[in-house]
Every structure is written in C-alpha cells, then in structure tokens.
Design a protein around this motif. Structure first.
Motif, mmCIF file in Angstrom:
data_model
loop_
_atom_site.group_PDB
_atom_site.id
_atom_site.type_symbol
_atom_site.label_atom_id
_atom_site.label_comp_id
_atom_site.label_asym_id
_atom_site.label_seq_id
_atom_site.Cartn_x
_atom_site.Cartn_y
_atom_site.Cartn_z
ATOM 1 N N UNK A 210 2.150 -10.052 3.646
ATOM 2 C CA UNK A 210 1.419 -11.183 3.078
ATOM 3 C C UNK A 210 2.288 -11.916 2.064
ATOM 4 N N UNK A 211 1.997 -13.178 1.771
ATOM 5 C CA UNK A 211 2.844 -13.974 0.873
ATOM 6 C C UNK A 211 3.110 -13.333 -0.480
ATOM 7 N N UNK B 55 -2.019 -11.166 12.885
ATOM 8 C CA UNK B 55 -3.322 -11.509 12.304
ATOM 9 C C UNK B 55 -3.725 -10.509 11.232
ATOM 10 N N UNK B 56 -3.477 -9.226 11.465
ATOM 11 C CA UNK B 56 -3.793 -8.200 10.469
ATOM 12 C C UNK B 56 -3.059 -8.476 9.152
ATOM 13 N N UNK B 57 -1.801 -8.903 9.266
ATOM 14 C CA UNK B 57 -1.011 -9.203 8.064
ATOM 15 C C UNK B 57 -1.523 -10.479 7.407
ATOM 16 N N UNK B 58 -1.788 -11.491 8.202
ATOM 17 C CA UNK B 58 -2.268 -12.766 7.668
ATOM 18 C C UNK B 58 -3.566 -12.595 6.884
ATOM 19 N N UNK B 59 -4.446 -11.742 7.387
ATOM 20 C CA UNK B 59 -5.738 -11.522 6.741
ATOM 21 C C UNK B 59 -5.655 -10.550 5.569
ATOM 22 N N UNK B 60 -4.474 -9.971 5.339
ATOM 23 C CA UNK B 60 -4.321 -9.018 4.247
ATOM 24 C C UNK B 60 -4.966 -7.675 4.531
ATOM 25 N N UNK B 61 -5.215 -7.387 5.807
ATOM 26 C CA UNK B 61 -5.840 -6.114 6.161
ATOM 27 C C UNK B 61 -4.833 -4.969 6.156
ATOM 28 N N UNK B 62 -3.555 -5.286 6.202
ATOM 29 C CA UNK B 62 -2.494 -4.286 6.072
ATOM 30 C C UNK B 62 -1.419 -4.850 5.152
ATOM 31 N N UNK B 63 -0.601 -3.963 4.623
ATOM 32 C CA UNK B 63 0.487 -4.384 3.729
ATOM 33 C C UNK B 63 1.687 -4.909 4.488
ATOM 34 N N UNK B 64 1.837 -4.476 5.746
ATOM 35 C CA UNK B 64 3.012 -4.873 6.522
ATOM 36 C C UNK B 64 2.758 -4.668 8.001
ATOM 37 N N UNK B 65 3.534 -5.364 8.802
ATOM 38 C CA UNK B 65 3.459 -5.184 10.244
ATOM 39 C C UNK B 65 4.797 -5.543 10.859
ATOM 40 N N UNK C 211 2.489 -4.676 -1.602
ATOM 41 C CA UNK C 211 3.049 -3.322 -1.607
ATOM 42 C C UNK C 211 4.519 -3.304 -2.000
ATOM 43 N N UNK C 212 5.095 -4.473 -2.235
ATOM 44 C CA UNK C 212 6.495 -4.530 -2.641
ATOM 45 C C UNK C 212 7.450 -4.050 -1.573
ATOM 46 N N UNK C 213 7.146 -4.322 -0.319
ATOM 47 C CA UNK C 213 7.993 -3.881 0.789
ATOM 48 C C UNK C 213 9.289 -4.691 0.813
ATOM 49 N N UNK C 214 10.410 -3.991 0.935
ATOM 50 C CA UNK C 214 11.692 -4.683 1.005
ATOM 51 C C UNK C 214 12.588 -4.151 2.121
ATOM 52 N N UNK C 215 12.172 -3.058 2.756
ATOM 53 C CA UNK C 215 12.996 -2.466 3.814
ATOM 54 C C UNK C 215 12.117 -1.675 4.760
ATOM 55 N N UNK D 2 5.340 -13.617 5.005
ATOM 56 C CA UNK D 2 6.772 -13.628 4.724
ATOM 57 C C UNK D 2 7.462 -12.661 5.675
ATOM 58 N N UNK D 3 8.685 -12.956 6.053
ATOM 59 C CA UNK D 3 9.436 -12.094 6.952
ATOM 60 C C UNK D 3 10.584 -11.407 6.242
ATOM 61 N N UNK D 4 10.770 -10.129 6.553
ATOM 62 C CA UNK D 4 11.846 -9.330 5.963
ATOM 63 C C UNK D 4 12.662 -8.728 7.099
ATOM 64 N N UNK D 5 13.903 -9.095 7.188
ATOM 65 C CA UNK D 5 14.767 -8.570 8.228
ATOM 66 C C UNK D 5 15.251 -7.166 7.902
ATOM 67 N N UNK D 6 15.687 -6.450 8.936
ATOM 68 C CA UNK D 6 16.262 -5.119 8.733
ATOM 69 C C UNK D 6 17.306 -4.881 9.821
ATOM 70 N N UNK D 7 18.395 -4.192 9.497
ATOM 71 C CA UNK D 7 19.532 -4.085 10.425
ATOM 72 C C UNK D 7 19.212 -3.395 11.741
ATOM 73 N N UNK D 8 18.291 -2.434 11.725
ATOM 74 C CA UNK D 8 17.995 -1.684 12.950
ATOM 75 C C UNK D 8 17.337 -2.553 14.025
ATOM 76 N N UNK D 9 16.863 -3.719 13.641
ATOM 77 C CA UNK D 9 16.244 -4.617 14.629
ATOM 78 C C UNK D 9 17.235 -5.034 15.704
ATOM 79 N N UNK D 10 18.509 -5.036 15.358
ATOM 80 C CA UNK D 10 19.524 -5.425 16.338
ATOM 81 C C UNK D 10 19.647 -4.415 17.474
ATOM 82 N N UNK D 11 19.103 -3.214 17.260
ATOM 83 C CA UNK D 11 19.107 -2.195 18.315
ATOM 84 C C UNK D 11 17.938 -2.367 19.275
#
Length: 273
Positions: free
Chosen positions: A139-140, A197-207, A144-148, A222-231
């Motif tokens: 969510x914007x 939709x779950x993230x947009x509605x704030x029903x979860x901290x991340x997806x 939960x302060x997710x960064x990775x 908001x989107x957070x990239x992570x290196x393992x996505x390239x796999x």
C-alpha cells in the motif's frame, strides 16, 4: 454467448448473378461473391482468452483493432491462465489464447487445441510476444515497512500470493526458492489481479504481482523490486485456437498485438522476448 457467424459463405453461378444484380441496385452497399469466392461476414465476434495481467493492455489494443476492423467485435475473457486453459480443454468457444507462461500454453498445445496451420507458420508452442517480472506490491503508506523479499518472512507481515497452479504463483515459488526463503501467505488468489486488489484495499501488507500490475495501479500501490525476480521472468505466448470459427481474423488479431500493439505493451511495462 451467441454463436459466432460463419467466416465465409460460398455461392454458385446462379447465386452470383442474383447477388450481382442486388449489389448493383444497392449501389454496392451489399457485399456479394460467387464462383467459389468468399463473402465477408459482418458483425463477427472474436473471442480472446487472455491472462488477467493483460487486462488493461488488451482492452486498449482491442479498441484500436475494432477501429481498423469495424466488422469485428472483440470479446475479451480475462482470468488466470490455468483456468482459461481448462475452459479451452472443455470446449469453450474461443479464437485466441494468450497465456502468462509457456507451461500453460504447452498444455493447450498437447491437447491439440492450437490451430495447426497457424502454429506451423508461427510456432508450434505459440508465439512469445512479451515478458513480465515480479515485484513486491505494498500500500502507498507501506504500513509494514517492507523493503525486501526477506521482510515477507516476518509473522508481522501479511502477504498475498497467487495460487501455485497459475503462472504468477509458479513464478513466486521460483523466486522464493532462488532467495532461499519460506513465506506463508495469509491468502492464495486465483490470479494476479486478485492479489493486486488485496494490496490496494489494504487487506494485506504486501503481495507479489507483476511489474505491469503496479504500473496499472498508479498511485494505489507502490512497487519494490528484488533481485531474485530475474530468476522467474514470465514469457507470454499467444496463439490461434483450433476451434476458432474465424481463424483469419484471429491471426489478424495476433499480428495486431505483436505489431501496432507493441508500443502499448512496452508503455504498460511489458518486456520484449
């Protein structure tokens, strides 16, 4: 859904003459053909089954396609790729299938549901026309302060994933394995748009969703990239289906998506194969 009208109709010599007279009287407003020629059908419905992550781009592309082909109405059916493959296997009428991964398209091919003539020219496993990459959606305010990706292992972070049997779920599993992480989501959704939709509605901290989904959501996530996505990059194949009643128009749609539609795909965040 109403039956799709025949793509062509053939007429003998007598029918040709009658039609020619009628056409002349109507000042050419009525299309006629004969002697084994083809008559263009009008008001044809072209049913396109496509992965949920293609919702926005295919909707936009369909509008442009209909402007160029006014005799065609594009009927779009969006869902998880696996669900669509099951519908096709069950005999659901459709002309084109676009999957969010090659494995699901392989199931369609193995069942003999891809048009053989089209496949012989464009690819036995369908034509890969786009790629997509996972990102973490929050969510914007990112409560939960997710960064990775590692943050998703915390019991204090509620997470939504796609179900394992759909392409985004498969990609999620590959990414987590590459990172050496185990995450227990609070919910497993039937397609990536449901996770978003779950993230947009704030029903979860991340997806975990695709990069294109974050772009389409604009400031709602908001989107957070992570290196393992390239796999776990997803390749998107498309193909004309064997039970299509309008294979030429279905092929024209595929050509349009890979041609005029390519800039729309890139703007939405899809990569090229």
């Amino acid at each position: 859904m109403p039956e799709i009208p025949p793509r062509t109709r053939r007429a003998g010599t007598g029918a040709y003459r009658a039609c020619a007279v009628a056409a002349a009287l109507a000042l050419g407003l009525t299309a006629c053909s004969g002697g084994g020629g083809e008559e263009r059908a009008e008001n044809v419905e072209l049913t396109v089954m496509a992965a949920a992550s293609l919702t926005d781009v295919f909707t936009e592309i369909a509008e442009s396609f209909e402007e160029e082909h006014p005799e065609v109405t594009v009927v779009l059916n969006f869902a998880g790729s696996g669900e669509l493959a099951q519908q096709i296997a069950s005999g659901a009428p459709a002309d084109v299938f676009a999957s969010a991964d090659t494995a699901t398209m392989e199931r369609v091919v193995e069942a003999g549901d891809l048009d053989a003539e089209w496949a012989a020219e464009h690819g036995e496993e369908g034509l890969v026309f786009a790629t997509n990459t996972l990102v973490i959606a929050v969510p914007p305010d990112n409560p939960a302060g997710v960064s990775s990706l590692d943050d998703l292992t915390s019991e204090d972070v509620s997470t939504a994933f796609c179900a394992d049997e759909v392409p985004c779920g498969t990609a999620t599993g590959i990414a987590l394995e590459a990172a050496g992480l185990e995450v227990t989501p609070v919910t497993l959704e039937e397609d990536v748009r449901a996770v978003l939709t779950k993230v947009e509605l704030g029903e979860v901290d991340a997806g975990l969703v695709y990069e294109t989904d974050v772009i389409s959501a604009e400031d709602r996530v908001e989107g957070i990239g992570f290196p393992e996505a390239e796999e776990a990059v997803n390749e998107y194949p498309i193909g004309v289906l064997a039970n299509s009643e309008a294979p030429e128009r279905a092929a024209a749609w595929v050509d349009f998506v890979t041609g005029q539609g390519a800039p729309v795909m890139r703007e939405a965040g899809f990569g090229t194969p």
